[in-house]
Write a protein that holds these residues in place. Structure first.
Motif, PDB file in Angstrom:
ATOM      1  N   GLY A   1      28.802 -54.300  34.639  1.00  0.00           N
ATOM      2  CA  GLY A   1      28.478 -55.015  35.875  1.00  0.00           C
ATOM      3  C   GLY A   1      27.072 -54.698  36.353  1.00  0.00           C
ATOM      4  O   GLY A   1      26.320 -55.602  36.727  1.00  0.00           O
TER       5      GLY A   1
ATOM      6  N   ALA B   1      28.289 -59.863  37.466  1.00  0.00           N
ATOM      7  CA  ALA B   1      28.156 -58.487  37.947  1.00  0.00           C
ATOM      8  C   ALA B   1      29.146 -58.220  39.076  1.00  0.00           C
ATOM      9  O   ALA B   1      29.819 -57.187  39.097  1.00  0.00           O
ATOM     10  CB  ALA B   1      26.725 -58.232  38.424  1.00  0.00           C
ATOM     11  N   TRP B   2      29.243 -59.169  40.019  1.00  0.00           N
ATOM     12  CA  TRP B   2      30.156 -58.979  41.161  1.00  0.00           C
ATOM     13  C   TRP B   2      31.592 -58.842  40.668  1.00  0.00           C
ATOM     14  O   TRP B   2      32.334 -57.984  41.127  1.00  0.00           O
ATOM     15  CB  TRP B   2      30.066 -60.159  42.134  1.00  0.00           C
ATOM     16  CG  TRP B   2      28.685 -60.399  42.653  1.00  0.00           C
ATOM     17  CD1 TRP B   2      27.687 -59.474  42.767  1.00  0.00           C
ATOM     18  CD2 TRP B   2      28.133 -61.637  43.117  1.00  0.00           C
ATOM     19  NE1 TRP B   2      26.557 -60.056  43.276  1.00  0.00           N
ATOM     20  CE2 TRP B   2      26.792 -61.387  43.507  1.00  0.00           C
ATOM     21  CE3 TRP B   2      28.632 -62.939  43.267  1.00  0.00           C
ATOM     22  CZ2 TRP B   2      25.957 -62.379  44.013  1.00  0.00           C
ATOM     23  CZ3 TRP B   2      27.812 -63.933  43.769  1.00  0.00           C
ATOM     24  CH2 TRP B   2      26.488 -63.653  44.134  1.00  0.00           C
TER      25      TRP B   2
ATOM     26  N   THR C   1      32.125 -50.937  35.057  1.00  0.00           N
ATOM     27  CA  THR C   1      31.080 -50.660  36.046  1.00  0.00           C
ATOM     28  C   THR C   1      29.689 -50.804  35.435  1.00  0.00           C
ATOM     29  O   THR C   1      28.830 -51.505  35.978  1.00  0.00           O
ATOM     30  CB  THR C   1      31.233 -49.226  36.603  1.00  0.00           C
ATOM     31  OG1 THR C   1      32.543 -49.090  37.165  1.00  0.00           O
ATOM     32  CG2 THR C   1      30.209 -48.938  37.676  1.00  0.00           C
TER      33      THR C   1
ATOM     34  N   VAL D   1      41.140 -51.323  42.096  1.00  0.00           N
ATOM     35  CA  VAL D   1      42.142 -50.393  41.569  1.00  0.00           C
ATOM     36  C   VAL D   1      42.817 -49.561  42.674  1.00  0.00           C
ATOM     37  O   VAL D   1      44.030 -49.372  42.647  1.00  0.00           O
ATOM     38  CB  VAL D   1      41.522 -49.490  40.473  1.00  0.00           C
ATOM     39  CG1 VAL D   1      42.452 -48.352  40.101  1.00  0.00           C
ATOM     40  CG2 VAL D   1      41.201 -50.323  39.238  1.00  0.00           C
ATOM     41  N   PRO D   2      42.049 -49.064  43.687  1.00  0.00           N
ATOM     42  CA  PRO D   2      42.707 -48.285  44.737  1.00  0.00           C
ATOM     43  C   PRO D   2      43.809 -49.063  45.445  1.00  0.00           C
ATOM     44  O   PRO D   2      44.806 -48.486  45.862  1.00  0.00           O
ATOM     45  CB  PRO D   2      41.567 -47.953  45.704  1.00  0.00           C
ATOM     46  CG  PRO D   2      40.354 -48.000  44.876  1.00  0.00           C
ATOM     47  CD  PRO D   2      40.590 -49.061  43.847  1.00  0.00           C
TER      48      PRO D   2
ATOM     49  N   LEU E   1      32.172 -55.510  38.755  1.00  0.00           N
ATOM     50  CA  LEU E   1      32.173 -54.350  39.651  1.00  0.00           C
ATOM     51  C   LEU E   1      33.353 -54.378  40.628  1.00  0.00           C
ATOM     52  O   LEU E   1      33.793 -53.333  41.110  1.00  0.00           O
ATOM     53  CB  LEU E   1      30.849 -54.284  40.425  1.00  0.00           C
ATOM     54  CG  LEU E   1      29.649 -53.821  39.604  1.00  0.00           C
ATOM     55  CD1 LEU E   1      28.345 -54.137  40.328  1.00  0.00           C
ATOM     56  CD2 LEU E   1      29.730 -52.336  39.303  1.00  0.00           C
ATOM     57  N   ALA E   2      33.850 -55.575  40.901  1.00  0.00           N
ATOM     58  CA  ALA E   2      34.963 -55.687  41.855  1.00  0.00           C
ATOM     59  C   ALA E   2      36.261 -55.180  41.242  1.00  0.00           C
ATOM     60  O   ALA E   2      37.151 -54.730  41.967  1.00  0.00           O
ATOM     61  CB  ALA E   2      35.113 -57.131  42.305  1.00  0.00           C
TER      62      ALA E   2
ATOM     63  N   PRO F   1      36.948 -52.397  39.245  1.00  0.00           N
ATOM     64  CA  PRO F   1      37.231 -50.987  39.570  1.00  0.00           C
ATOM     65  C   PRO F   1      37.514 -50.774  41.060  1.00  0.00           C
ATOM     66  O   PRO F   1      38.331 -49.941  41.429  1.00  0.00           O
ATOM     67  CB  PRO F   1      35.945 -50.250  39.166  1.00  0.00           C
ATOM     68  CG  PRO F   1      35.251 -51.166  38.225  1.00  0.00           C
ATOM     69  CD  PRO F   1      35.644 -52.554  38.586  1.00  0.00           C
ATOM     70  N   LEU F   2      36.846 -51.580  41.913  1.00  0.00           N
ATOM     71  CA  LEU F   2      37.024 -51.399  43.347  1.00  0.00           C
ATOM     72  C   LEU F   2      38.400 -51.847  43.825  1.00  0.00           C
ATOM     73  O   LEU F   2      38.858 -51.444  44.893  1.00  0.00           O
ATOM     74  CB  LEU F   2      35.940 -52.171  44.112  1.00  0.00           C
ATOM     75  CG  LEU F   2      34.537 -51.585  44.037  1.00  0.00           C
ATOM     76  CD1 LEU F   2      33.587 -52.373  44.924  1.00  0.00           C
ATOM     77  CD2 LEU F   2      34.541 -50.132  44.477  1.00  0.00           C
TER      78      LEU F   2
ATOM     79  N   ALA G   1      46.810 -48.688  43.338  1.00  0.00           N
ATOM     80  CA  ALA G   1      47.306 -47.315  43.415  1.00  0.00           C
ATOM     81  C   ALA G   1      47.967 -47.064  44.778  1.00  0.00           C
ATOM     82  O   ALA G   1      48.977 -46.377  44.863  1.00  0.00           O
ATOM     83  CB  ALA G   1      46.164 -46.330  43.185  1.00  0.00           C
TER      84      ALA G   1
ATOM     85  N   LEU H   1      37.184 -48.225  33.144  1.00  0.00           N
ATOM     86  CA  LEU H   1      36.545 -48.502  34.432  1.00  0.00           C
ATOM     87  C   LEU H   1      35.045 -48.244  34.369  1.00  0.00           C
ATOM     88  O   LEU H   1      34.253 -48.995  34.948  1.00  0.00           O
ATOM     89  CB  LEU H   1      37.178 -47.642  35.532  1.00  0.00           C
ATOM     90  CG  LEU H   1      38.628 -47.983  35.877  1.00  0.00           C
ATOM     91  CD1 LEU H   1      39.202 -46.962  36.842  1.00  0.00           C
ATOM     92  CD2 LEU H   1      38.732 -49.381  36.454  1.00  0.00           C
ATOM     93  N   ALA H   2      34.658 -47.188  33.638  1.00  0.00           N
ATOM     94  CA  ALA H   2      33.234 -46.885  33.510  1.00  0.00           C
ATOM     95  C   ALA H   2      32.514 -48.003  32.753  1.00  0.00           C
ATOM     96  O   ALA H   2      31.411 -48.406  33.125  1.00  0.00           O
ATOM     97  CB  ALA H   2      33.048 -45.554  32.793  1.00  0.00           C
TER      98      ALA H   2
END
Lengths: 385, 79
Positions: free
Chosen positions: B33, B48-49, B30, B58-59, B52-53, B55-56, B62, B26-27
Motif C-alpha cells: 500500500g 494504496a488506500w 501495508t 483487522v482490529p 492499507l485499509a 490491516p486497519l 478481533a 499484514l506487513a
C-alpha cells in the motif's frame, strides 16, 4: 525459544522502549497535526496555492530576473539564497538572507505571484504549526536535538524488532488477534499491546527508519556538496566566490539548465555560497513527475557569472534515498484518505506506547523471571499451563 | 469439569511460521500500500488506500471476537 534467549530479547525490548518512549510520545503527538499541515495552513492562512490563478510558476510567468529585483526591493542589503517554484499555481517563493551562507534562522521567505509579478509579502511565521514542526524536528535544540531524535528513532526501530521477536513465543499457543479482555487487566493489556504492535509494525518501521534518515539529512547534503558537487565543479578550484553584484541573468541560467536537463520541471534554484551550491554556481534543481520521484532532485550547475551550463548529474544513491524517503515519512503523497490512514496509525502507535508503559509500570514487583515466564506462556499463569 | 472459556481457545503449540503468518501478510499489505501510493496519482492512490485499509480493519474483527467478561455467555459454553 530458550529461556535465556527470551530474557536477552526482553531486556533489549524493555530498555530500548523505555529510553525512547517519552520522545516517541512527543513525536507522535506533534506528528499528528503535521500530517494535516497543508489543510491546517489553508484553513487558517491565505491559501495561495488555491487562490492564485495562472500558469504554474515552475513553467511560465514574469521573468525570474524581475522577480528577483522585486525581492531585493523588499529586503534591501540582503542577497537571494533560494527561489522555489510551484508545480500547480503561480506561487513563487524567494528566500533572502544577510549573506550567501546565512543560517536558517536569519533567512526571510517572501511570497510572489509570478503570473502578475505581485509581491505577496513575507511568509507567515512563528505560528503554532511552526512551533510544532520545530519540536518534531529538533526539540527546539538545533542540530544536536535533531541528532538526538535520530538516535531515539534508532532505538524505536530496535524496540519494534525486539517486540516482534518476543511476539513469537508469546503467541505460540494463541490464535492471531486473541484479545483476552475477560481475565485480569494485565493479560488483556499484553494481548492488546502485542496485537496492535504487530499490526502497526511495518508502517512504524517505515516511518521510523525514514525519520532517522531525515534526522541525518544535513550531513548527507553536506557530503554531497563537498564530494560529488566539488568534483563536478573542479575547474573552479579555489577561485574567490562570485559576489552577489556579479550574479548573471537568472533567466539565462534557467534556459541553460533546461538545455542540460530537458523536459523536466524545476523545483528550486540554490544561489551561490549556500548549502546546496558552490561559491560560483546557480544550482537549478529539477524534480521528477511522479509522487515517487517528486522529491528526487537532479541539479544543473550554472556558472553564476556567465549563466552557462557547467554540468548536470544525478545525486548519489544515498542522497536519492534520503529524498525518496521524505514522502514515506510525511504520508502526504496519496491525498486526504492516506493522511487519515497515517493519523489512525499514528494514534495506534501512541496506544502501543501507552500499553507498553502500563505493562512496565503496573507490573507486580518481582524478578525478571516472572516477565520471562509471562512471555513464554503467552500470558497464561503457571497454574493453568 | 469447569473449563474457563479462554483456556478452551488455547491452541496446540504452533510453528514459528504459523505464528508469523498473519503478521507477515499484514506487513506485505501495508508495504504494498505504501509503495502503490508512490507510483502515481489516481488509481495507484486508490489501491494504496484499499491495501492499507485491510490491516486497519483487522482490529474490528478481533474486537468482535474478543473474550469478554459475560456470565451469560460463560454459562452457555459450560452447558
Amino acid at each position: 525459544m530458550r529461556r535465556s534467549t527470551i530474557k536477552a530479547w526482553f531486556l533489549i525490548h524493555k530498555w530500548s522502549s523505555l529510553v525512547c518512549t517519552l520522545f516517541l510520545f512527543l513525536l507522535c503527538v506533534t506528528g499528528l497535526p503535521l500530517i494535516f499541515h497543508d489543510e491546517i495552513d489553508a484553513a487558517f492562512g491565505e491559501d495561495y496555492e488555491a487562490t492564485l490563478t495562472g500558469p504554474a510558476s515552475a513553467q511560465d510567468g514574469v521573468p525570474l530576473d524581475t522577480m528577483l529585483s522585486l525581492a531585493a526591493e523588499q529586503r534591501p542589503g540582503e542577497v537571494p539564497l533560494f527561489m522555489a517554484f510551484s508545480q500547480d499555481s503561480p506561487l513563487l517563493t524567494i528566500t533572502t538572507g544577510p549573506a550567501p551562507d546565512a543560517a536558517e534562522s536569519e533567512m526571510t521567505l517572501l511570497f510572489f505571484d509570478r503570473a502578475t509579478g505581485e509581491p505577496l509579502g513575507p511568509a507567515p511565521s512563528g505560528g503554532i504549526m511552526d512551533l510544532i514542526l520545530d519540536l518534531h524536528i529538533d526539540l527546539l535544540m538545533g542540530q544536536w536535538g535533531m541528532w538526538f531524535l535520530g538516535a531515539m528513532g534508532v532505538l524505536f526501530v530496535v524496540a519494534l524488532v525486539s517486540g516482534l521477536v518476543l511476539y513469537v513465543p508469546f503467541m505460540r499457543r494463541l490464535a492471531f488477534g486473541t484479545l483476552r479482555l475477560d481475565r485480569n487487566e494485565r493479560v488483556g493489556r499484553l494481548d492488546t499491546h502485542n496485537f496492535f504492535g504487530v499490526l502497526i509494525l511495518a508502517w512504524a518501521l517505515v516511518v521510523g527508519l525514514t525519520g532517522v534518515i531525515n534526522a541525518y539529512a544535513d550531513p548527507l547534503t553536506e557530503s554531497w556538496r563537498d564530494g560529488e558537487l566539488a568534483r563536478m565543479t573542479e575547474r573552479y578550484g579555489d577561485a574567490a566566490p562570485v559576489p552577489p553584484e556579479a550574479y548573471g541573468s537568472l533567466d539565462a541560467a534557467m534556459a541553460s539548465a533546461k538545455v542540460g536537463l530537458p523536459n523536466r520541471s524545476p523545483q528550486f534554484i540554490a544561489f551561490p555560497g549556500g548549502a546546496w551550491s558552490t561559491g560560483h554556481h546557480y544550482a537549478v534543481f529539477f524534480q521528477g513527475d511522479r509522487p515517487l520521484t517528486r522529491d528526487l532532485l537532479t541539479p544543473a550547475l550554472i556558472d553564476a557569472e556567465t549563466s552557462e551550463l557547467v554540468a548536470s548529474a544525478e545525486m548519489p544513491v544515498i542522497n536519492q534515498a534520503l529524498m525518496m524517503s521524505k514522502p514515506l515519512h510525511f504520508g502526504d503523497y496519496g491525498g486526504l484518505p492516506l493522511k487519515l490512514i497515517w493519523a489512525v496509525l499514528d494514534i495506534a502507535t501512541i496506544y502501543v506506547l501507552w500499553t507498553g508503559i502500563l505493562l512496565w509500570f503496573r507490573r507486580r514487583p518481582g524478578r525478571i523471571e516472572r516477565r520471562i515466564e509471562e512471555i513464554r506462556r503467552g500470558g497464561f499463569s503457571a497454574a493453568s499451563a | 469439569m469447569i473449563t474457563h472459556r479462554f483456556e478452551a481457545r488455547r491452541t496446540a503449540r504452533r510453528s514459528v511460521l504459523r505464528v508469523l503468518r498473519m503478521p507477515i501478510l499484514l506487513a506485505i499489505l501495508t508495504l504494498a500500500g505504501l509503495v502503490a501510493g508512490l507510483i502515481g496519482d489516481g488509481v495507484p492512490d486508490l489501491l494504496a488506500w484499499i491495501l492499507l485499509a485491510i490491516p486497519l480493519s483487522v482490529p474490528l474483527v478481533a474486537w468482535t471476537r474478543r473474550h469478554r467478561r459475560n456470565p451469560m455467555k460463560t454459562k452457555e459454553i459450560l452447558q
